[in-house]
Design an enzyme around this catalytic site. Structure first.
Site, PDB file in Angstrom:
ATOM      1  N   HIS A   5       2.664   1.925  -4.781  1.00  0.00           N
ATOM      2  CA  HIS A   5       3.727   2.838  -5.223  1.00  0.00           C
ATOM      3  C   HIS A   5       3.017   3.783  -5.821  1.00  0.00           C
ATOM      4  O   HIS A   5       1.039   3.587  -6.288  1.00  0.00           O
ATOM      5  CB  HIS A   5       4.336   2.279  -6.375  1.00  0.00           C
ATOM      6  N   ASP A   9       7.848  -8.120  -8.213  1.00  0.00           N
ATOM      7  CA  ASP A   9       8.799  -9.081  -8.938  1.00  0.00           C
ATOM      8  C   ASP A   9      10.566  -8.181  -8.572  1.00  0.00           C
ATOM      9  O   ASP A   9      10.480  -7.770  -7.898  1.00  0.00           O
ATOM     10  CB  ASP A   9       8.717  -9.406 -10.651  1.00  0.00           C
TER      11      ASP A   9
HETATM   12  C1  GRF Z   1       3.353   4.969   0.634  1.00  0.00           C
HETATM   13  O1  GRF Z   1       3.128   6.413  -0.240  1.00  0.00           O
HETATM   14  C2  GRF Z   1       3.825   4.231  -0.226  1.00  0.00           C
HETATM   15  O2  GRF Z   1       3.523   4.238  -1.478  1.00  0.00           O
HETATM   16  C3  GRF Z   1       4.980   4.920  -0.331  1.00  0.00           C
HETATM   17  O3  GRF Z   1       5.410   5.742   0.714  1.00  0.00           O
HETATM   18  C4  GRF Z   1       4.313   6.186   1.500  1.00  0.00           C
HETATM   19  C5  GRF Z   1       4.634   5.298   2.832  1.00  0.00           C
HETATM   20  O4  GRF Z   1       3.432   5.691   3.656  1.00  0.00           O
HETATM   21  N1  GRF Z   1       6.555   4.390  -0.888  1.00  0.00           N
HETATM   22  P1  GRF Z   1       3.094   4.927   5.212  1.00  0.00           P
HETATM   23  O5  GRF Z   1       4.068   4.554   5.599  1.00  0.00           O
HETATM   24  O6  GRF Z   1       2.140   3.566   4.532  1.00  0.00           O
HETATM   25  O7  GRF Z   1       1.976   5.811   5.903  1.00  0.00           O
END
Ligand code: GRF
Length: 213
Positions: free
Chosen positions: A119, A151
Protein backbone atom coordinates in the site's frame (compact mmCIF):
# COMPACT_ATOMS: atom_id res chain seq x y z
CA UNK A 1 4.85 -25.20 2.37
CA UNK A 2 5.09 -26.98 5.73
CA UNK A 3 2.07 -27.25 8.01
CA UNK A 4 3.45 -24.49 10.29
CA UNK A 5 2.66 -20.94 9.30
CA UNK A 6 5.10 -19.30 7.00
CA UNK A 7 7.75 -21.91 6.33
CA UNK A 8 8.74 -22.30 2.71
CA UNK A 9 10.99 -25.29 2.17
CA UNK A 10 11.99 -25.04 -1.50
CA UNK A 11 12.10 -22.17 -3.98
CA UNK A 12 8.92 -20.33 -3.03
CA UNK A 13 6.15 -20.34 -5.61
CA UNK A 14 4.74 -16.85 -5.86
CA UNK A 15 1.43 -16.01 -7.47
CA UNK A 16 1.03 -12.29 -8.16
CA UNK A 17 -2.35 -10.55 -8.38
CA UNK A 18 -2.34 -7.18 -10.17
CA UNK A 19 -4.66 -4.57 -11.68
CA UNK A 20 -2.35 -2.00 -13.23
CA UNK A 21 0.94 -1.06 -14.77
CA UNK A 22 2.76 -3.92 -13.05
CA UNK A 23 6.01 -2.25 -12.01
CA UNK A 24 5.93 -4.10 -8.68
CA UNK A 25 5.36 -7.34 -10.57
CA UNK A 26 8.30 -6.50 -12.83
CA UNK A 27 10.53 -5.90 -9.81
CA UNK A 28 9.58 -9.34 -8.47
CA UNK A 29 10.16 -11.02 -11.84
CA UNK A 30 13.59 -9.36 -12.08
CA UNK A 31 14.51 -10.42 -8.54
CA UNK A 32 13.46 -14.02 -9.24
CA UNK A 33 15.94 -14.18 -12.13
CA UNK A 34 18.59 -14.56 -9.41
CA UNK A 35 18.58 -18.17 -8.12
CA UNK A 36 19.66 -16.94 -4.71
CA UNK A 37 16.50 -14.89 -4.33
CA UNK A 38 14.66 -18.06 -3.36
CA UNK A 39 11.40 -17.55 -5.22
CA UNK A 40 9.79 -17.82 -8.61
CA UNK A 41 6.67 -16.17 -10.06
CA UNK A 42 4.47 -19.09 -11.16
CA UNK A 43 1.43 -17.15 -12.38
CA UNK A 44 -0.13 -13.70 -12.62
CA UNK A 45 -3.85 -13.17 -12.03
CA UNK A 46 -5.74 -9.98 -12.82
CA UNK A 47 -9.25 -8.58 -12.50
CA UNK A 48 -9.12 -6.73 -15.84
CA UNK A 49 -7.76 -6.92 -19.40
CA UNK A 50 -5.39 -4.64 -21.22
CA UNK A 51 -3.07 -3.79 -18.38
CA UNK A 52 0.69 -3.51 -18.23
CA UNK A 53 0.91 -6.30 -15.67
CA UNK A 54 -0.48 -8.82 -18.19
CA UNK A 55 1.90 -7.64 -20.93
CA UNK A 56 4.84 -7.98 -18.57
CA UNK A 57 3.86 -11.50 -17.51
CA UNK A 58 3.29 -12.64 -21.09
CA UNK A 59 6.61 -11.12 -22.15
CA UNK A 60 8.34 -13.28 -19.53
CA UNK A 61 6.39 -16.44 -20.42
CA UNK A 62 4.53 -16.49 -17.10
CA UNK A 63 1.03 -18.05 -17.19
CA UNK A 64 -1.78 -15.50 -16.71
CA UNK A 65 -5.50 -15.53 -15.99
CA UNK A 66 -8.15 -12.83 -15.68
CA UNK A 67 -11.28 -13.06 -13.56
CA UNK A 68 -13.54 -10.00 -13.81
CA UNK A 69 -15.93 -9.46 -10.96
CA UNK A 70 -18.74 -8.45 -13.31
CA UNK A 71 -18.73 -11.94 -14.83
CA UNK A 72 -19.89 -13.42 -11.51
CA UNK A 73 -23.27 -13.28 -9.79
CA UNK A 74 -21.76 -12.03 -6.56
CA UNK A 75 -18.51 -10.87 -4.98
CA UNK A 76 -18.50 -14.17 -3.05
CA UNK A 77 -18.68 -16.22 -6.24
CA UNK A 78 -15.82 -14.23 -7.75
CA UNK A 79 -13.77 -14.66 -4.59
CA UNK A 80 -14.32 -18.41 -4.61
CA UNK A 81 -13.47 -18.70 -8.29
CA UNK A 82 -10.29 -16.71 -7.72
CA UNK A 83 -9.24 -19.04 -4.90
CA UNK A 84 -9.89 -22.09 -7.09
CA UNK A 85 -7.98 -20.61 -10.00
CA UNK A 86 -4.97 -19.87 -7.83
CA UNK A 87 -5.02 -23.38 -6.37
CA UNK A 88 -3.99 -24.80 -9.75
CA UNK A 89 -0.59 -23.07 -9.41
CA UNK A 90 0.04 -24.30 -5.85
CA UNK A 91 1.43 -20.99 -4.60
CA UNK A 92 3.36 -20.72 -1.33
CA UNK A 93 2.76 -16.99 -1.31
CA UNK A 94 0.17 -14.78 -2.97
CA UNK A 95 1.38 -11.22 -3.55
CA UNK A 96 -1.15 -8.50 -4.31
CA UNK A 97 0.90 -5.97 -6.26
CA UNK A 98 -1.46 -3.13 -7.05
CA UNK A 99 -4.48 -5.46 -7.00
CA UNK A 100 -7.50 -3.20 -6.62
CA UNK A 101 -10.02 -5.67 -5.19
CA UNK A 102 -10.70 -6.77 -1.64
CA UNK A 103 -10.24 -10.47 -1.01
CA UNK A 104 -12.99 -12.31 0.84
CA UNK A 105 -13.63 -15.29 3.10
CA UNK A 106 -13.08 -18.07 0.58
CA UNK A 107 -9.83 -16.64 -0.70
CA UNK A 108 -8.44 -15.85 2.73
CA UNK A 109 -9.64 -19.23 4.01
CA UNK A 110 -7.20 -20.74 1.53
CA UNK A 111 -4.40 -18.15 1.55
CA UNK A 112 -4.74 -16.16 4.77
CA UNK A 113 -1.38 -15.82 6.53
CA UNK A 114 0.51 -16.16 3.25
CA UNK A 115 -1.12 -13.46 1.18
CA UNK A 116 0.53 -10.06 1.23
CA UNK A 117 -0.25 -6.66 -0.16
CA UNK A 118 1.53 -3.40 -0.70
CA UNK A 119 0.00 0.00 0.00
CA UNK A 120 1.44 3.41 -0.92
CA UNK A 121 1.06 4.96 2.56
CA UNK A 122 2.35 4.41 6.07
CA UNK A 123 -0.50 2.35 7.53
CA UNK A 124 -2.57 2.64 9.62
CA UNK A 125 -2.68 6.17 8.17
CA UNK A 126 -4.40 6.65 4.84
CA UNK A 127 -5.82 3.22 3.95
CA UNK A 128 -8.02 2.74 0.90
CA UNK A 129 -7.95 3.57 -2.77
CA UNK A 130 -6.44 7.07 -2.51
CA UNK A 131 -3.68 6.73 0.07
CA UNK A 132 -1.26 9.05 -1.72
CA UNK A 133 -3.87 11.76 -2.38
CA UNK A 134 -5.19 11.57 1.17
CA UNK A 135 -1.69 11.89 2.68
CA UNK A 136 -0.91 14.87 0.47
CA UNK A 137 -4.21 16.58 1.31
CA UNK A 138 -3.60 15.99 5.01
CA UNK A 139 -0.28 17.81 4.63
CA UNK A 140 2.09 15.14 5.94
CA UNK A 141 5.81 15.76 5.49
CA UNK A 142 6.72 12.07 5.49
CA UNK A 143 4.81 9.58 3.35
CA UNK A 144 5.79 6.01 2.50
CA UNK A 145 4.65 2.49 1.83
CA UNK A 146 3.61 -0.60 3.79
CA UNK A 147 3.81 -4.30 2.99
CA UNK A 148 1.36 -6.28 5.11
CA UNK A 149 -0.43 -9.60 5.46
CA UNK A 150 -3.92 -9.39 4.01
CA UNK A 151 -6.96 -9.81 6.25
CA UNK A 152 -10.61 -9.10 5.50
CA UNK A 153 -10.37 -5.38 6.22
CA UNK A 154 -9.20 -2.60 3.96
CA UNK A 155 -5.42 -2.39 4.48
CA UNK A 156 -5.76 -3.53 8.10
CA UNK A 157 -3.60 -6.68 8.25
CA UNK A 158 -0.41 -7.14 10.29
CA UNK A 159 2.49 -5.05 9.02
CA UNK A 160 5.49 -6.85 7.52
CA UNK A 161 7.63 -3.87 6.53
CA UNK A 162 7.46 -0.14 5.95
CA UNK A 163 9.60 2.53 4.30
CA UNK A 164 9.40 6.31 4.65
CA UNK A 165 9.56 8.73 1.73
CA UNK A 166 9.91 12.51 1.94
CA UNK A 167 7.10 14.76 0.75
CA UNK A 168 8.35 17.79 -1.20
CA UNK A 169 6.64 21.16 -1.20
CA UNK A 170 5.91 21.03 -4.91
CA UNK A 171 4.66 17.42 -4.96
CA UNK A 172 1.37 16.50 -6.58
CA UNK A 173 -0.23 13.07 -6.33
CA UNK A 174 1.65 11.77 -9.39
CA UNK A 175 5.14 12.91 -8.36
CA UNK A 176 4.72 11.70 -4.80
CA UNK A 177 3.29 8.35 -5.91
CA UNK A 178 6.19 7.88 -8.31
CA UNK A 179 8.72 8.50 -5.51
CA UNK A 180 6.81 6.14 -3.22
CA UNK A 181 6.74 3.45 -5.91
CA UNK A 182 10.53 3.43 -6.12
CA UNK A 183 10.70 2.69 -2.38
CA UNK A 184 7.74 0.31 -2.61
CA UNK A 185 9.32 -1.95 -5.22
CA UNK A 186 12.48 -2.26 -3.15
CA UNK A 187 10.50 -2.95 0.02
CA UNK A 188 8.27 -5.55 -1.65
CA UNK A 189 11.16 -7.38 -3.28
CA UNK A 190 13.15 -7.36 -0.03
CA UNK A 191 10.22 -8.56 2.07
CA UNK A 192 9.06 -11.32 -0.27
CA UNK A 193 12.64 -12.58 -0.64
CA UNK A 194 13.18 -12.71 3.09
CA UNK A 195 9.87 -14.50 3.64
CA UNK A 196 10.76 -17.02 0.94
CA UNK A 197 14.23 -17.69 2.32
CA UNK A 198 13.73 -17.32 6.06
CA UNK A 199 10.05 -17.99 6.77
CA UNK A 200 7.88 -15.92 9.07
CA UNK A 201 5.80 -16.24 12.23
CA UNK A 202 2.70 -14.48 13.45
CA UNK A 203 3.74 -13.80 17.04
CA UNK A 204 0.54 -12.04 18.09
CA UNK A 205 -2.51 -11.24 15.96
CA UNK A 206 -0.73 -8.02 14.92
CA UNK A 207 2.97 -8.83 15.08
CA UNK A 208 4.77 -10.74 12.36
CA UNK A 209 8.39 -11.69 12.57
CA UNK A 210 10.36 -12.61 9.48
CA UNK A 211 13.24 -15.02 9.99
CA UNK A 212 14.63 -16.81 13.07
CA UNK A 213 12.45 -19.82 12.63
C1 GRF B 1 1.26 0.71 -6.13
O1 GRF B 1 1.69 1.95 -5.63
C2 GRF B 1 0.32 0.02 -5.19
O2 GRF B 1 0.65 0.18 -3.85
C3 GRF B 1 -0.96 0.76 -5.51
O3 GRF B 1 -0.95 0.85 -6.91
C4 GRF B 1 0.39 0.88 -7.38
C5 GRF B 1 0.56 -0.25 -8.34
O4 GRF B 1 1.67 -0.05 -9.15
N1 GRF B 1 -2.11 0.10 -4.97
P1 GRF B 1 2.13 -1.11 -10.24
O5 GRF B 1 0.92 -1.57 -10.99
O6 GRF B 1 2.83 -2.23 -9.52
O7 GRF B 1 3.09 -0.34 -11.12
Amino acid sequence: MDAGLGVVTARARILVLASGEGTNLQALIDACADEGYGATVVAVGTDRDDIGALDRAIHHGIPTFTLKMRDFASRGDWDQALARRCEAYEPDLVVCAGFMKLLGKAFLGAYGGRCLNTHPALLPSFPGMHGVRDALEYGVKVAGCTVFLVDEGTDTGPVLAQAAVEVRDDDDEATLHERIKVAERKLLVGTVGRMAREGWTLQTPRKVRIGNR
